[in-house]
Design an enzyme around this catalytic site. Structure first.
Site, PDB file in Angstrom:
ATOM      1  N   ASP A   1       1.071  14.929  25.324  1.00 26.84           N
ATOM      2  CA  ASP A   1       0.221  14.087  24.474  1.00 26.84           C
ATOM      3  C   ASP A   1       0.491  14.437  23.017  1.00 26.84           C
ATOM      4  OD1 ASP A   1      -1.047  13.025  26.693  1.00 26.84           O
ATOM      5  OD2 ASP A   1      -2.710  14.444  26.603  1.00 26.84           O
TER       6      ASP A   1
ATOM      7  N   ARG B   1       6.224   7.539  25.455  1.00 23.59           N
ATOM      8  CA  ARG B   1       5.022   6.736  25.666  1.00 23.59           C
ATOM      9  C   ARG B   1       4.551   6.295  24.276  1.00 23.59           C
ATOM     10  NH1 ARG B   1       0.076  10.188  26.655  1.00 23.59           N
ATOM     11  NH2 ARG B   1       0.685  10.406  28.826  1.00 23.59           N
TER      12      ARG B   1
HETATM   13  P1  FDA Z   1      -6.691  -1.584  20.401  1.00 22.96           P
HETATM   14  O1  FDA Z   1      -7.543  -0.376  20.168  1.00 22.96           O
HETATM   15  O2  FDA Z   1      -5.996  -2.181  19.250  1.00 22.96           O
HETATM   16  O3  FDA Z   1      -7.582  -2.684  21.115  1.00 22.96           O
HETATM   17  C1  FDA Z   1      -7.055  -3.935  21.493  1.00 22.96           C
HETATM   18  C2  FDA Z   1      -7.844  -4.479  22.675  1.00 22.96           C
HETATM   19  O4  FDA Z   1      -7.697  -3.616  23.813  1.00 22.96           O
HETATM   20  C3  FDA Z   1      -9.350  -4.540  22.448  1.00 22.96           C
HETATM   21  O5  FDA Z   1      -9.705  -5.723  21.785  1.00 22.96           O
HETATM   22  C4  FDA Z   1      -9.869  -4.472  23.863  1.00 22.96           C
HETATM   23  O6  FDA Z   1      -9.711  -5.725  24.492  1.00 22.96           O
HETATM   24  C5  FDA Z   1      -8.935  -3.492  24.507  1.00 22.96           C
HETATM   25  N1  FDA Z   1      -9.409  -2.079  24.386  1.00 22.96           N
HETATM   26  C6  FDA Z   1      -8.817  -1.104  23.678  1.00 22.96           C
HETATM   27  N2  FDA Z   1      -9.505   0.067  23.782  1.00 22.96           N
HETATM   28  C7  FDA Z   1     -10.574  -0.192  24.554  1.00 22.96           C
HETATM   29  C8  FDA Z   1     -11.667   0.610  25.001  1.00 22.96           C
HETATM   30  N3  FDA Z   1     -11.803   1.902  24.667  1.00 22.96           N
HETATM   31  N4  FDA Z   1     -12.594   0.008  25.776  1.00 22.96           N
HETATM   32  C9  FDA Z   1     -12.460  -1.284  26.146  1.00 22.96           C
HETATM   33  N5  FDA Z   1     -11.446  -2.097  25.734  1.00 22.96           N
HETATM   34  C10 FDA Z   1     -10.517  -1.561  24.951  1.00 22.96           C
HETATM   35  N6  FDA Z   1      -3.546   8.365  21.481  1.00 22.96           N
HETATM   36  C11 FDA Z   1      -3.076   9.441  20.808  1.00 22.96           C
HETATM   37  O7  FDA Z   1      -3.289   9.514  19.602  1.00 22.96           O
HETATM   38  N7  FDA Z   1      -2.377  10.407  21.456  1.00 22.96           N
HETATM   39  C12 FDA Z   1      -2.081  10.342  22.786  1.00 22.96           C
HETATM   40  O8  FDA Z   1      -1.430  11.231  23.333  1.00 22.96           O
HETATM   41  C13 FDA Z   1      -2.551   9.203  23.506  1.00 22.96           C
HETATM   42  N8  FDA Z   1      -2.276   9.064  24.836  1.00 22.96           N
HETATM   43  C14 FDA Z   1      -2.594   7.872  25.462  1.00 22.96           C
HETATM   44  C15 FDA Z   1      -2.158   7.645  26.766  1.00 22.96           C
HETATM   45  C16 FDA Z   1      -2.402   6.421  27.376  1.00 22.96           C
HETATM   46  C17 FDA Z   1      -1.911   6.176  28.779  1.00 22.96           C
HETATM   47  C18 FDA Z   1      -3.120   5.398  26.679  1.00 22.96           C
HETATM   48  C19 FDA Z   1      -3.400   4.072  27.297  1.00 22.96           C
HETATM   49  C20 FDA Z   1      -3.584   5.635  25.399  1.00 22.96           C
HETATM   50  C21 FDA Z   1      -3.335   6.874  24.773  1.00 22.96           C
HETATM   51  N9  FDA Z   1      -3.778   7.121  23.482  1.00 22.96           N
HETATM   52  C22 FDA Z   1      -3.301   8.234  22.823  1.00 22.96           C
HETATM   53  C23 FDA Z   1      -4.788   6.235  22.842  1.00 22.96           C
HETATM   54  C24 FDA Z   1      -4.147   5.189  21.943  1.00 22.96           C
HETATM   55  O9  FDA Z   1      -3.618   5.776  20.789  1.00 22.96           O
HETATM   56  C25 FDA Z   1      -5.182   4.137  21.494  1.00 22.96           C
HETATM   57  O10 FDA Z   1      -6.204   4.773  20.768  1.00 22.96           O
HETATM   58  C26 FDA Z   1      -5.826   3.368  22.629  1.00 22.96           C
HETATM   59  O11 FDA Z   1      -4.897   3.060  23.641  1.00 22.96           O
HETATM   60  C27 FDA Z   1      -6.442   2.055  22.084  1.00 22.96           C
HETATM   61  O12 FDA Z   1      -5.454   1.247  21.548  1.00 22.96           O
HETATM   62  P2  FDA Z   1      -4.960  -0.104  22.270  1.00 22.96           P
HETATM   63  O13 FDA Z   1      -3.501  -0.230  22.089  1.00 22.96           O
HETATM   64  O14 FDA Z   1      -5.395  -0.052  23.693  1.00 22.96           O
HETATM   65  O15 FDA Z   1      -5.607  -1.335  21.546  1.00 22.96           O
END
Ligand code: FDA
Length: 310
Positions: free
Chosen positions: A132, A182
């Site tokens: 991570d 990732r």
């Molecule tokens: P974004 O936050 O832009 O949201 C877009 C849409 O996605 C929202 O409108 C909603 O529909 C949906 N959504 C997103 N988050 C949601 C929530 N919490 N609840 C409900 N709906 C939601 N970060 C990091 O800094 N270091 C790391 O090592 C990791 N590791 C990691 C592993 C994996 C497998 C995932 C999926 C994520 C991470 N992250 C992470 C977190 C990542 O940086 C990020 O904060 C989250 O994935 C949220 O960003 P999104 O791309 O999902 O979309």
């Protein structure tokens, strides 16, 4: 960045707030939406149910910023047992660990040794270890850690954050290693001097990095791409860009967090995309839960509903 996101990310580092909220039953109920339970058995049960939908998993025990060497050592023993349990169950499940959980604040070399032990055992079992990435103060050390691991092993993945300006050049310098990346947007509170703050800009950079990764995947030089996002727009863009390059659906992988966008997870797996869900579990869920709230402050309403529902 919205003010509520800033407050929640500040709260994620606040010990007083953690002590206040962790014991409350309404918070514990709300957390269950993103965490199947505090024990490994809960993560195993969740893995079993996801397997029935052709969804693989990654297991991670919650916890960060370990301040005692003995705790970091104990965690290695713990994860070795988790790997054995995964093998016993015959799961397609990997593990993911934060460098601060394995002691990077204490001693870099010993942290490398701890990862080495886990990556070596995971390789024997045909499993992968993901590293991570935490706040920006750890990025150089985490990349160096990845380089060390990658030099001896192919079953290790590194997370990179699209909100950091530096990530585009980090990715380019990592490409000769044929890395497994990732890509995520990034979950910490970073300064505008080093990170995009508007969603629009983070998304645009995410897609630029996606293009680089997918082009490398299509060159077939060993680079592998995992996309860690719940954003339906990003998912559609990734699929469209992969199709334009002629990549088959299993040439890359989507990764999402347990409990978020469940329908999308199920649909992608049913359509033949590789889908892996990261299951976090354990007692130290507070900072991690606050980061989940910060990603979508609408989730606070869910927390409040639990407060008033008894
Ligand atoms: P974004 O936050 O832009 O949201 C877009 C849409 O996605 C929202 O409108 C909603 O529909 C949906 N959504 C997103 N988050 C949601 C929530 N919490 N609840 C409900 N709906 C939601 N970060 C990091 O800094 N270091 C790391 O090592 C990791 N590791 C990691 C592993 C994996 C497998 C995932 C999926 C994520 C991470 N992250 C992470 C977190 C990542 O940086 C990020 O904060 C989250 O994935 C949220 O960003 P999104 O791309 O999902 O979309």
């Amino acid at each position: 960045m919205g003010i509520s996101r800033e407050i929640l990310l500040w709260g994620s580092r606040n010990k007083w707030l953690a002590d206040q909220l962790t014991g409350r039953s309404f918070t514990r109920r709300a957390v269950q939406r993103f965490m199947p339970g505090e024990e490994l058995s809960a993560a195993i049960d969740a893995t079993e149910s996801l397997r029935q939908k052709d969804i693989s998993t990654i297991l991670t025990l919650l916890g960060e910023n370990v301040s005692e060497t003995s705790k970091a050592d104990a965690l290695v023993e713990y994860y070795l047992k988790v790997l054995d349990r995964i093998r016993e169950m015959g799961f397609d499940a990997d593990i993911s660990l934060k460098p601060t959980q394995l002691g990077i604040d204490l001693d870099f070399e010993r942290t490398c040794d701890r990862y080495e032990t886990l990556v070596t055992r995971a390789a024997e079992l045909g499993r992968m270890v993901a590293i991570d990435i935490e706040d920006s103060s750890y990025v150089d050390r985490t990349i160096e850690l990845y380089r060390r691991m990658r030099a001896g092993h192919s079953n290790v993945a590194l997370c990179l954050q699209a909100y950091l300006y530096r990530t585009a050049s980090d990715l380019v310098t990592l490409l000769p290693l044929a890395p497994i990346i990732r890509l995520v947007k990034g979950a910490y509170n970073e300064r505008p001097e080093i990170a995009y703050r508007r969603k629009k800009d983070v998304d645009a950079n995410f897609l630029r990095l996606t293009d680089t990764l997918l082009q490398e995947v299509s060159r077939d030089g060993g680079v592998r791409a995992f996309f860690g996002t719940h954003d339906p727009r990003m998912v559609n863009e990734i699929i469209a860009r992969a199709e334009a390059l002629g990549l088959p659906r299993d040439a890359y992988e989507f990764q999402m967090l347990y409990g978020i966008q469940r329908e999308l997870q199920t649909r992608l797996a049913a359509e033949g995309y590789r889908m892996r869900v990261l299951i976090s579990y354990g007692e130290s869920w507070f900072p991690w839960y606050m980061r989940r709230l910060a990603e979508r402050p609408a989730n606070i309403l869910f927390l409040l509903r639990n407060l008033f529902s008894g």
